[in-house]
Design a protein around this motif. Structure first.
Motif, PDB file in Angstrom:
ATOM      1  N   ARG A 133       0.927  -1.428   0.116  1.00 35.61           N
ATOM      2  CA  ARG A 133      -0.185   0.087  -0.051  1.00 35.61           C
ATOM      3  C   ARG A 133       0.771   1.238  -0.197  1.00 35.61           C
ATOM      4  N   ALA A 134       0.402   2.261  -0.466  1.00 33.76           N
ATOM      5  CA  ALA A 134       1.092   3.388  -0.856  1.00 33.76           C
ATOM      6  C   ALA A 134       1.602   4.255   0.611  1.00 33.76           C
ATOM      7  N   LEU A 135       2.418   4.939   0.417  1.00 38.13           N
ATOM      8  CA  LEU A 135       3.242   5.905   1.553  1.00 38.13           C
ATOM      9  C   LEU A 135       3.256   6.906   0.817  1.00 38.13           C
ATOM     10  N   VAL A 136       3.680   8.147   1.773  1.00 40.94           N
ATOM     11  CA  VAL A 136       3.804   9.509   1.404  1.00 40.94           C
ATOM     12  C   VAL A 136       5.146  10.070   2.093  1.00 40.94           C
ATOM     13  N   THR A 137       5.888  10.881   1.792  1.00 39.18           N
ATOM     14  CA  THR A 137       6.923  11.441   2.536  1.00 39.18           C
ATOM     15  C   THR A 137       6.686  12.897   2.761  1.00 39.18           C
ATOM     16  N   VAL A 138       5.472  13.387   2.331  1.00 44.16           N
ATOM     17  CA  VAL A 138       5.174  14.798   2.608  1.00 44.16           C
ATOM     18  C   VAL A 138       4.508  14.757   3.827  1.00 44.16           C
ATOM     19  N   GLN A 139       4.924  15.799   4.784  1.00 46.04           N
ATOM     20  CA  GLN A 139       4.629  15.895   6.005  1.00 46.04           C
ATOM     21  C   GLN A 139       3.142  16.682   5.837  1.00 46.04           C
ATOM     22  N   THR A 140       2.345  15.964   6.639  1.00 44.40           N
ATOM     23  CA  THR A 140       0.964  16.320   6.656  1.00 44.40           C
ATOM     24  C   THR A 140       0.764  17.883   7.416  1.00 44.40           C
ATOM     25  N   THR A 141       0.119  18.638   6.731  1.00 46.26           N
ATOM     26  CA  THR A 141      -0.006  20.136   7.468  1.00 46.26           C
ATOM     27  C   THR A 141      -1.561  20.103   7.788  1.00 46.26           C
ATOM     28  N   PRO A 142      -1.871  19.883   9.199  1.00 49.94           N
ATOM     29  CA  PRO A 142      -3.363  19.688   9.366  1.00 49.94           C
ATOM     30  C   PRO A 142      -3.921  21.153   9.653  1.00 49.94           C
ATOM     31  N   GLN A 143      -5.073  21.414   9.606  1.00 48.42           N
ATOM     32  CA  GLN A 143      -5.892  22.391   9.934  1.00 48.42           C
ATOM     33  C   GLN A 143      -5.903  22.308  11.415  1.00 48.42           C
ATOM     34  N   PRO A 144      -5.579  23.478  12.132  1.00 51.19           N
ATOM     35  CA  PRO A 144      -5.927  23.183  13.521  1.00 51.19           C
ATOM     36  C   PRO A 144      -7.418  23.024  14.024  1.00 51.19           C
ATOM     37  N   ALA A 145      -7.532  22.132  15.006  1.00 51.34           N
ATOM     38  CA  ALA A 145      -8.940  21.963  15.261  1.00 51.34           C
ATOM     39  C   ALA A 145      -9.090  22.222  16.985  1.00 51.34           C
ATOM     40  N   THR A 146     -10.419  22.137  17.253  1.00 56.62           N
ATOM     41  CA  THR A 146     -10.498  22.235  19.075  1.00 56.62           C
ATOM     42  C   THR A 146     -10.826  20.807  19.396  1.00 56.62           C
ATOM     43  N   PHE A 147     -10.015  20.405  20.339  1.00 56.14           N
ATOM     44  CA  PHE A 147     -10.369  19.289  20.914  1.00 56.14           C
ATOM     45  C   PHE A 147     -10.747  19.660  22.600  1.00 56.14           C
ATOM     46  N   THR A 148     -12.139  19.301  22.679  1.00 57.09           N
ATOM     47  CA  THR A 148     -12.544  19.354  24.010  1.00 57.09           C
ATOM     48  C   THR A 148     -12.811  18.085  24.848  1.00 57.09           C
ATOM     49  N   PRO A 149     -11.814  18.073  25.976  1.00 51.13           N
ATOM     50  CA  PRO A 149     -11.395  16.903  26.609  1.00 51.13           C
ATOM     51  C   PRO A 149     -12.624  16.807  27.657  1.00 51.13           C
ATOM     52  N   THR A 150     -12.822  15.554  28.162  1.00 53.13           N
ATOM     53  CA  THR A 150     -13.611  15.068  28.915  1.00 53.13           C
ATOM     54  C   THR A 150     -12.803  13.967  29.825  1.00 53.13           C
ATOM     55  N   TYR A 151     -12.255  14.390  30.885  1.00 51.34           N
ATOM     56  CA  TYR A 151     -11.071  13.327  31.321  1.00 51.34           C
ATOM     57  C   TYR A 151     -11.577  12.498  32.167  1.00 51.34           C
ATOM     58  N   ASN A 152     -10.912  11.101  32.096  1.00 50.28           N
ATOM     59  CA  ASN A 152     -11.405   9.990  32.876  1.00 50.28           C
ATOM     60  C   ASN A 152     -10.400   9.816  33.665  1.00 50.28           C
ATOM     61  N   GLY A 153     -10.244  10.580  34.890  1.00 49.18           N
ATOM     62  CA  GLY A 153      -9.161  10.152  35.823  1.00 49.18           C
ATOM     63  C   GLY A 153      -9.006   8.839  36.377  1.00 49.18           C
ATOM     64  N   ASP A 154     -10.202   8.489  36.599  1.00 54.86           N
ATOM     65  CA  ASP A 154     -10.577   7.109  37.150  1.00 54.86           C
ATOM     66  C   ASP A 154      -9.768   5.685  36.406  1.00 54.86           C
ATOM     67  N   ALA A 155      -9.568   6.149  35.170  1.00 53.74           N
ATOM     68  CA  ALA A 155      -8.844   5.145  34.525  1.00 53.74           C
ATOM     69  C   ALA A 155      -7.569   4.991  34.767  1.00 53.74           C
ATOM     70  N   VAL A 156      -6.877   5.804  35.461  1.00 52.54           N
ATOM     71  CA  VAL A 156      -5.390   5.970  35.676  1.00 52.54           C
ATOM     72  C   VAL A 156      -5.275   5.680  37.058  1.00 52.54           C
ATOM     73  N   THR A 157      -4.288   4.628  37.192  1.00 53.68           N
ATOM     74  CA  THR A 157      -3.851   4.463  38.507  1.00 53.68           C
ATOM     75  C   THR A 157      -2.679   5.164  39.069  1.00 53.68           C
ATOM     76  N   SER A 158      -2.639   5.737  40.402  1.00 53.47           N
ATOM     77  CA  SER A 158      -1.540   6.450  40.794  1.00 53.47           C
ATOM     78  C   SER A 158      -0.694   5.298  41.510  1.00 53.47           C
ATOM     79  N   PHE A 159       0.506   5.901  41.907  1.00 56.39           N
ATOM     80  CA  PHE A 159       1.574   5.149  42.862  1.00 56.39           C
ATOM     81  C   PHE A 159       0.926   4.656  44.021  1.00 56.39           C
ATOM     82  N   ASP A 160       0.220   5.736  44.776  1.00 54.28           N
ATOM     83  CA  ASP A 160      -0.352   5.281  45.951  1.00 54.28           C
ATOM     84  C   ASP A 160      -1.468   4.582  45.792  1.00 54.28           C
ATOM     85  N   ALA A 161      -2.204   4.531  44.859  1.00 56.90           N
ATOM     86  CA  ALA A 161      -3.332   3.456  44.774  1.00 56.90           C
ATOM     87  C   ALA A 161      -2.702   2.332  44.263  1.00 56.90           C
ATOM     88  N   MET A 162      -1.437   2.062  43.555  1.00 54.73           N
ATOM     89  CA  MET A 162      -0.933   0.821  43.220  1.00 54.73           C
ATOM     90  C   MET A 162      -0.276   0.203  44.692  1.00 54.73           C
TER      91      MET A 162
END
Length: 289
Positions: A133-162
């Motif tokens: 399948r084809a590849l390209v070498t030209v670097q993609t120049t993206p159009q900036p977008a807005t990513f609105t996060p909804t963070y699920n901190g419960d999915a990450v275990t900290s050292f103290d929890a571990m």
């Protein structure tokens, strides 16, 4: 279920047919250990899937922890991927070189930050190239977008929890490192770390989840996990060397519908480098967990 695949992977042909779809964002998430003798960014520049942007796991990270590629703040993540042209509402396809090494980590990051339509390219870039399948070498120049996060901190275990999990055995621990590192017969790739594993952990090497870079079927994944001694009806925390390949187990668990799981972000880079954490090289009897 015997031939059924994960709902979170897409084939090369599926993606190739949709390269002109304006709602799809393609992410090259290649990252390697020194032993691999590969450089993700260099390989991206040498040839990547058309439209792909490069996600640098060492840069899009919380650098204040002193640990490699820690989970960034939601704000920092949103700014970085927004600059890459990605919104949380997009359909996101993540790939790496081998097919199932570092891509699941970025799949997981996007999901805990609020994106829902996130997939891993089965077979990775190596499989894509092998199929001509084809590849390209030209670097993609993206159009900036807005990513609105909804963070699920419960999915990450900290050292103290571990530490609490190891002390009380309340959650099953699935370690994605290879058996040599898990049992302490093979040195850790990072200096200053003890070999071995957390007491009570079960070994579930990330490399066992794929065949030719492609995620195994759901039936194979279930067999692999249960034969390692993991009970899919109980909570699980995944771990590895630095929090990358642990996400391969996480991907497999979610593929099987298991959602009561977290990822220990510090993983062995944190646990094994401390002097106040218990470490063992004895195999964990499966009946203990």
């Amino acid at each position: 279920m015997s031939e059924e695949k994960s709902p979170f992977v897409v084939s090369a042909s599926w993606l190739e047919d949709r390269l002109d779809d304006q709602n799809i964002r393609i992410v090259d998430a290649a990252w390697y250990l020194p032993a691999h003798n590969r450089n993700g960014r260099a390989e991206y520049e040498a040839g990547h899937i058309r439209g792909a942007v490069f996600f640098d796991q060492d840069e899009i990270a919380d650098k204040t922890t002193g640990l490699p590629h820690s989970v960034p703040s939601p704000e920092a993540f949103a700014a970085a991927v927004g600059a890459l042209g990605i919104a949380e509402t997009d359909t996101i396809v993540v790939y790496d070189g081998p097919g199932l090494f570092s891509a699941p980590r970025v799949w997981w990051l996007f999901r805990i930050m609020g994106a829902r339509k996130v997939f891993v390219l089965d077979g990775g870039l190596d499989g894509w190239k092998h199929e001509g399948r084809a590849l390209v070498t030209v670097q993609t120049t993206p159009q900036p977008a807005t990513f609105t996060p909804t963070y699920n901190g419960d999915a990450v275990t900290s050292f103290d929890a571990m530490r609490a999990i190891v002390d009380n055995g309340s959650v099953q621990i699935a370690d994605a490192r290879g058996p040599g590192r898990f049992l302490g017969t093979e040195a850790e790739p990072r200096p200053g770390m003890r070999s071995g594993h957390m007491p009570g952990a079960l070994n579930l090497p990330a490399g066992s989840f794929a065949s030719d870079g492609r995620l195994k079927t759901l039936a194979e994944l279930k067999t692999l996990i249960t034969e390692a001694g993991i009970d899919l009806d109980r909570p699980i925390v995944t771990s590895c060397g630095s929090g990358v390949t642990a996400a391969t187990i996480t991907l497999a668990l979610h593929s099987l519908g298991h959602t009561d799981n977290t990822l220990y972000d510090g993983s062995w880079s944190e646990w094994g480098s401390r002097s106040d954490t218990p470490v063992t090289t004895e195999p964990t009897p499966k009946k203990d967990r």
